[in-house]
Design an enzyme around this catalytic site. Structure first.
Site: not given
Ligand code: IMP
Length: 179
Positions: A48, A102-103, A106, A134, A155, A162, A168
């Protein structure tokens, strides 16, 4: 409002490219100031972050290195839980200032796991730099030093993010549209 269809869902533009660029430049300036006199290692988390990392690094005026890493998930043979292994790291991080790129953060679980793994390599310091955060979804206590934009819980796709592998390559960031 500009809309795109990714796979089977409609998305509406929510963060235009120009706004993203302005925020990326702002964060890069901050890193340039904070890390003056140092040679940081940027660790960009694939897939990402590839577009964000490319734009961010072009605004970094410090001497620096970059390595692209991935957290590969697979089922362990003798365990019930999922194992997430950090792959692609080809640099010795001992004593080095590390900035994770990081992208989107979440729940924060990915970053928490990444920090835990990287600390074993004895870096001099570790900071997190994310394009998007977020805050409403965070499940762990995470110190995100650099964040371009805070976003709601919806989302998102585009600018590296993606939906099921697609979207992407969209220049702007789009949010899932209610049908
Ligand atoms: P976390 O471990 O829950 O913080 O998730 C992080 C990863 O989930 C990111 O690196 C993304 O690959 C994916 N992700 C979380 N939210 C989104 C979104 O809104 N769109 C696309 N990918 C997301």
């Amino acid at each position: 409002m500009q809309k795109i269809r990714v796979k089977d869902k409609d998305f509406a533009v929510s963060i235009p490219w120009e706004k993203i660029q302005a925020e990326v430049r702002r964060v890069a300036r901050q890193i340039n100031e904070d890390y003056a006199g140092q040679t940081p290692v940027f660790l960009a988390v694939l897939n990402g972050s590839f577009i964000f990392a490319a734009d961010l690094l072009r605004e970094i005026t410090l001497p620096c290195e970059i390595s692209f890493v991935k957290l590969a998930s697979y089922q362990g043979v003798n365990t019930t839980g999922q194992i997430r292994e950090l792959i692609g790291l080809n640099l010795d991080l001992t004593g080095r200032p590390v900035i994770i790129v990081e992208d989107i953060v979440d729940t924060g679980l990915t970053m928490a796991h990444m920090l835990e793994t990287l600390r074993k390599q004895n870096p001099g310091s570790i900071d997190i730099c994310t394009l998007l955060l977020k805050p409403g979804k965070l499940q762990v206590d995470l110190d995100v030093r650099y964040c371009c934009l805070e976003v709601p819980n919806d989302f998102l796709v585009g600018y590296g993010l993606d939906y099921d592998g697609l979207g992407r390559n969209s220049k702007d960031i789009y949010t899932l549209a209610e049908n």
